[in-house]
Design a protein around this motif. Structure first.
Motif, PDB file in Angstrom:
ATOM      1  N   ARG A 276     -62.204 -52.488  36.260  1.00 14.71           N
ATOM      2  CA  ARG A 276     -63.276 -52.226  35.310  1.00 14.71           C
ATOM      3  C   ARG A 276     -64.426 -51.555  36.043  1.00 14.71           C
ATOM      4  O   ARG A 276     -64.690 -51.862  37.194  1.00 14.71           O
ATOM      5  N   PHE A 277     -65.099 -50.663  35.346  1.00  9.42           N
ATOM      6  CA  PHE A 277     -66.293 -50.025  35.879  1.00  9.42           C
ATOM      7  C   PHE A 277     -67.473 -50.622  35.130  1.00  9.42           C
ATOM      8  O   PHE A 277     -67.677 -50.350  33.943  1.00  9.42           O
ATOM      9  N   VAL A 278     -68.239 -51.474  35.816  1.00 12.47           N
ATOM     10  CA  VAL A 278     -69.283 -52.239  35.135  1.00 12.47           C
ATOM     11  C   VAL A 278     -70.673 -51.649  35.363  1.00 12.47           C
ATOM     12  O   VAL A 278     -71.668 -52.357  35.457  1.00 12.47           O
ATOM     13  N   LYS A 279     -70.710 -50.344  35.430  1.00 16.98           N
ATOM     14  CA  LYS A 279     -71.965 -49.604  35.454  1.00 16.98           C
ATOM     15  C   LYS A 279     -72.021 -48.757  34.176  1.00 16.98           C
ATOM     16  O   LYS A 279     -71.019 -48.620  33.475  1.00 16.98           O
ATOM     17  N   PRO A 280     -73.175 -48.164  33.879  1.00 17.62           N
ATOM     18  CA  PRO A 280     -73.289 -47.424  32.614  1.00 17.62           C
ATOM     19  C   PRO A 280     -72.309 -46.257  32.511  1.00 17.62           C
ATOM     20  O   PRO A 280     -72.038 -45.546  33.485  1.00 17.62           O
ATOM     21  N   ALA A 281     -71.771 -46.061  31.320  1.00 15.91           N
ATOM     22  CA  ALA A 281     -70.857 -44.957  31.035  1.00 15.91           C
ATOM     23  C   ALA A 281     -71.164 -44.428  29.644  1.00 15.91           C
ATOM     24  O   ALA A 281     -71.367 -45.202  28.706  1.00 15.91           O
ATOM     25  N   LEU A 282     -71.198 -43.128  29.513  1.00 15.42           N
ATOM     26  CA  LEU A 282     -71.413 -42.488  28.224  1.00 15.42           C
ATOM     27  C   LEU A 282     -70.150 -41.716  27.843  1.00 15.42           C
ATOM     28  O   LEU A 282     -69.638 -40.921  28.637  1.00 15.42           O
ATOM     29  N   PHE A 283     -69.661 -41.949  26.639  1.00 20.92           N
ATOM     30  CA  PHE A 283     -68.535 -41.202  26.108  1.00 20.92           C
ATOM     31  C   PHE A 283     -69.039 -40.330  24.960  1.00 20.92           C
ATOM     32  O   PHE A 283     -69.620 -40.839  23.999  1.00 20.92           O
ATOM     33  N   VAL A 284     -68.856 -39.028  25.093  1.00 22.77           N
ATOM     34  CA  VAL A 284     -69.275 -38.071  24.071  1.00 22.77           C
ATOM     35  C   VAL A 284     -68.012 -37.488  23.457  1.00 22.77           C
ATOM     36  O   VAL A 284     -67.174 -36.934  24.167  1.00 22.77           O
ATOM     37  N   ARG A 285     -67.869 -37.627  22.153  1.00 22.97           N
ATOM     38  CA  ARG A 285     -66.665 -37.085  21.524  1.00 22.97           C
ATOM     39  C   ARG A 285     -67.021 -36.151  20.370  1.00 22.97           C
ATOM     40  O   ARG A 285     -68.044 -36.306  19.706  1.00 22.97           O
ATOM     41  N   GLY A 286     -66.148 -35.182  20.129  1.00 24.69           N
ATOM     42  CA  GLY A 286     -66.291 -34.295  18.997  1.00 24.69           C
ATOM     43  C   GLY A 286     -65.651 -34.935  17.774  1.00 24.69           C
ATOM     44  O   GLY A 286     -64.496 -35.361  17.831  1.00 24.69           O
TER      45      GLY A 286
ATOM     46  N   HIS B 147     -65.360 -32.969  31.441  1.00 29.00           N
ATOM     47  CA  HIS B 147     -64.833 -32.639  30.117  1.00 29.00           C
ATOM     48  C   HIS B 147     -63.315 -32.639  30.155  1.00 29.00           C
ATOM     49  O   HIS B 147     -62.716 -32.045  31.054  1.00 29.00           O
ATOM     50  N   SER B 148     -62.680 -33.319  29.213  1.00 32.79           N
ATOM     51  CA  SER B 148     -61.231 -33.286  29.034  1.00 32.79           C
ATOM     52  C   SER B 148     -60.497 -33.722  30.300  1.00 32.79           C
ATOM     53  O   SER B 148     -60.600 -34.880  30.693  1.00 32.79           O
ATOM     54  N   MET B 149     -59.799 -32.825  30.991  1.00 28.60           N
ATOM     55  CA  MET B 149     -59.151 -33.177  32.248  1.00 28.60           C
ATOM     56  C   MET B 149     -60.175 -33.692  33.251  1.00 28.60           C
ATOM     57  O   MET B 149     -59.920 -34.645  33.997  1.00 28.60           O
ATOM     58  N   GLY B 150     -61.345 -33.075  33.279  1.00 27.24           N
ATOM     59  CA  GLY B 150     -62.411 -33.543  34.171  1.00 27.24           C
ATOM     60  C   GLY B 150     -62.923 -34.913  33.797  1.00 27.24           C
ATOM     61  O   GLY B 150     -63.351 -35.683  34.665  1.00 27.24           O
ATOM     62  N   ALA B 151     -62.863 -35.253  32.499  1.00 26.03           N
ATOM     63  CA  ALA B 151     -63.299 -36.581  32.066  1.00 26.03           C
ATOM     64  C   ALA B 151     -62.359 -37.657  32.586  1.00 26.03           C
ATOM     65  O   ALA B 151     -62.806 -38.703  33.081  1.00 26.03           O
ATOM     66  N   LYS B 152     -61.054 -37.429  32.480  1.00 22.04           N
ATOM     67  CA  LYS B 152     -60.113 -38.417  33.005  1.00 22.04           C
ATOM     68  C   LYS B 152     -60.198 -38.515  34.522  1.00 22.04           C
ATOM     69  O   LYS B 152     -60.063 -39.597  35.095  1.00 22.04           O
ATOM     70  N   THR B 153     -60.446 -37.397  35.193  1.00 17.89           N
ATOM     71  CA  THR B 153     -60.641 -37.431  36.640  1.00 17.89           C
ATOM     72  C   THR B 153     -61.835 -38.321  36.987  1.00 17.89           C
ATOM     73  O   THR B 153     -61.768 -39.155  37.896  1.00 17.89           O
ATOM     74  N   ALA B 154     -62.933 -38.165  36.244  1.00 15.74           N
ATOM     75  CA  ALA B 154     -64.128 -38.982  36.477  1.00 15.74           C
ATOM     76  C   ALA B 154     -63.846 -40.454  36.224  1.00 15.74           C
ATOM     77  O   ALA B 154     -64.271 -41.328  36.990  1.00 15.74           O
TER      78      ALA B 154
ATOM     79  N   ASN C  49     -62.534 -37.328  25.920  1.00 18.02           N
ATOM     80  CA  ASN C  49     -61.275 -37.869  26.417  1.00 18.02           C
ATOM     81  C   ASN C  49     -61.444 -39.373  26.587  1.00 18.02           C
ATOM     82  O   ASN C  49     -62.567 -39.880  26.611  1.00 18.02           O
ATOM     83  N   ALA C  50     -60.319 -40.078  26.696  1.00 13.50           N
ATOM     84  CA  ALA C  50     -60.342 -41.532  26.737  1.00 13.50           C
ATOM     85  C   ALA C  50     -59.341 -42.043  27.764  1.00 13.50           C
ATOM     86  O   ALA C  50     -58.410 -41.330  28.152  1.00 13.50           O
ATOM     87  N   PRO C  51     -59.498 -43.293  28.221  1.00 12.27           N
ATOM     88  CA  PRO C  51     -58.602 -43.853  29.248  1.00 12.27           C
ATOM     89  C   PRO C  51     -57.278 -44.358  28.657  1.00 12.27           C
ATOM     90  O   PRO C  51     -56.944 -45.538  28.742  1.00 12.27           O
ATOM     91  N   VAL C  52     -56.536 -43.429  28.061  1.00 15.22           N
ATOM     92  CA  VAL C  52     -55.270 -43.782  27.414  1.00 15.22           C
ATOM     93  C   VAL C  52     -54.233 -42.701  27.699  1.00 15.22           C
ATOM     94  O   VAL C  52     -54.576 -41.564  28.027  1.00 15.22           O
ATOM     95  N   ASP C  53     -52.960 -43.069  27.559  1.00 16.19           N
ATOM     96  CA  ASP C  53     -51.883 -42.084  27.586  1.00 16.19           C
ATOM     97  C   ASP C  53     -51.869 -41.369  26.237  1.00 16.19           C
ATOM     98  O   ASP C  53     -51.877 -42.008  25.181  1.00 16.19           O
ATOM     99  N   ALA C  54     -51.860 -40.052  26.269  1.00 16.57           N
ATOM    100  CA  ALA C  54     -51.839 -39.282  25.027  1.00 16.57           C
ATOM    101  C   ALA C  54     -51.129 -37.958  25.279  1.00 16.57           C
ATOM    102  O   ALA C  54     -51.301 -37.335  26.333  1.00 16.57           O
ATOM    103  N   ARG C  55     -50.330 -37.541  24.340  1.00 16.76           N
ATOM    104  CA  ARG C  55     -49.616 -36.272  24.483  1.00 16.76           C
ATOM    105  C   ARG C  55     -50.607 -35.115  24.331  1.00 16.76           C
ATOM    106  O   ARG C  55     -51.428 -35.095  23.406  1.00 16.76           O
ATOM    107  N   LEU C  56     -50.518 -34.141  25.251  1.00 20.40           N
ATOM    108  CA  LEU C  56     -51.370 -32.963  25.144  1.00 20.40           C
ATOM    109  C   LEU C  56     -50.968 -32.137  23.931  1.00 20.40           C
ATOM    110  O   LEU C  56     -49.818 -32.145  23.490  1.00 20.40           O
ATOM    111  N   SER C  57     -51.927 -31.391  23.418  1.00 17.30           N
ATOM    112  CA  SER C  57     -51.659 -30.506  22.295  1.00 17.30           C
ATOM    113  C   SER C  57     -50.593 -29.484  22.672  1.00 17.30           C
ATOM    114  O   SER C  57     -50.503 -29.027  23.828  1.00 17.30           O
ATOM    115  N   SER C  58     -49.776 -29.091  21.691  1.00 21.44           N
ATOM    116  CA  SER C  58     -48.727 -28.084  21.928  1.00 21.44           C
ATOM    117  C   SER C  58     -49.312 -26.715  22.235  1.00 21.44           C
ATOM    118  O   SER C  58     -48.584 -25.799  22.634  1.00 21.44           O
ATOM    119  N   GLU C  59     -50.621 -26.575  22.054  1.00 22.85           N
ATOM    120  CA  GLU C  59     -51.256 -25.291  22.364  1.00 22.85           C
ATOM    121  C   GLU C  59     -51.189 -24.967  23.846  1.00 22.85           C
ATOM    122  O   GLU C  59     -51.067 -23.797  24.233  1.00 22.85           O
TER     123      GLU C  59
END
Length: 318
Positions: free
Chosen positions: A256-266, A139-146, A165-175
């Motif tokens: 590229r990772f050419v095995k199955p991958a599931l992306f779950v987003r809110g 999840h989140s940081m763990g998703a990018k690690t995976a 989370n997605a394989p992109v550069d993105a600014r973290l929330s100011s929270e």
């Protein structure tokens, strides 16, 4: 990065209930190990990760060494995914390891904190425990690690589930900087009671749920110590914030990772906008996308929807 995106017409979408599933099959690609852009794994110093193992009551015979590895997000720990891990172990008959990533929970602290080293830690964990064809869930940081581990060492991984989370550069929330400010105030106040710490944190984290999540990192360093302190190395994580939105890979042609991958987003979260979906498909050409009516904390907000999505993805196909 816009030049890497495929046209939206390349997507095939199927709506069902509150979840939208998108599958973007890519061409048959040769499986070649990715090249880590930040540093090679041989140059990375790893730390041994703390973990909990959840064993199924009725394990599937051929899944003894093919477990699930569950990774939390920033400021989290292996405790966050304990309930879901037990449920998945029961439903899938597979062993589930919940990890504390470096600088979190009971794992060692280290001044370096980025996705290169976190992925290397998990790779070493897989090798050390003799795990074969694990499923990575993060999840989140763990998703990018995976994602980084799967792209860099695909032979170590059977498939992955990336949560919000997605394989992109993105600014973290100011929270996130505000959370660290609040936690530092608690450490400075040398609180002895949870209620006192909660009151200090309120201006920095108005949500009671978020405060409870953050305060779960408090502990008493020694048995006779009445003062509560955070397990987290706050200075290290504060320095890392500027880079935790980054993704080490910039070009899908390199890995590229050419095995199955599931992306779950809110659907109420901003971490996986529609315009990055084609890029996900270039890094992970066999990916599926499931939308859940939730914010960033998909697993805790909608545990049943998350469980169902993971089961559909991991259960053997006819």
């Amino acid at each position: 990065m816009v030049g890497l995106l495929a046209p939206a017409s390349a997507l095939r979408q199927v709506c069902s209930g509150c979840a939208r599933r998108v599958r973007l099959p890519g061409p048959a690609l040769a499986r070649t190990p990715g090249r880590m852009l930040a540093a090679s794994y041989s140059q990375v110093s790893t730390v041994p990760l703390a973990y909990e193992l959840h064993e199924p009551a009725k394990p599937v015979a051929d899944k003894q060494t093919s477990p699930i590895i569950f990774m939390h997000g920033l400021f989290g720990s292996k405790k966050n995914n304990r309930t879901m891990s037990k449920v998945l172990a029961r439903d899938l008959g597979r062993h589930v390891y919940t990890l504390d990533l470096r600088n979190h929970g009971d794992s060692p602290h280290d001044p370096k904190h980025d996705y290169t080293v976190m992925a290397a830690d998990v790779a070493e964990f897989i090798r050390k425990h003799g795990l074969k064809e694990p499923t990575l869930i993060g999840h989140s940081m763990g998703a990018k690690t995976a994602m980084v581990l799967a792209l860099n060492q695909p032979d170590l991984v059977a498939n992955l589930v990336a949560v919000d989370n997605a394989p992109v550069d993105a600014r973290l929330s100011s929270e996130f900087p505000r959370y660290i400010q609040g936690m530092r105030k608690i450490d400075e106040a040398k609180t002895t009671r949870q209620a006192e710490a909660d009151e200090i944190l309120k201006p920095y984290a108005p949500s009671p749920t978020i405060r409870q999540f953050l305060l779960g990192n408090l502990h008493r360093p020694s048995p006779g110590d009445r003062t509560q302190r955070f397990r987290l190395p706050l200075s290290t994580l504060a320095r890392a914030l500027d880079h935790l939105g980054d993704f080490p890979y910039k070009d899908p042609a390199e890995a590229r990772f050419v095995k199955p991958a599931l992306f779950v987003r809110g659907t109420q979260s901003k971490y996986v906008p529609d315009d990055v979906i084609p890029l996900i498909g270039q890094f992970f050409p066999l990916f599926e996308l499931v939308d859940v009516d939730a914010g960033h904390w998909v697993i805790s907000e909608k545990p049943e929807a998350f469980r169902e999505a993971v089961l559909r993805f991991l259960e053997p196909k006819e």
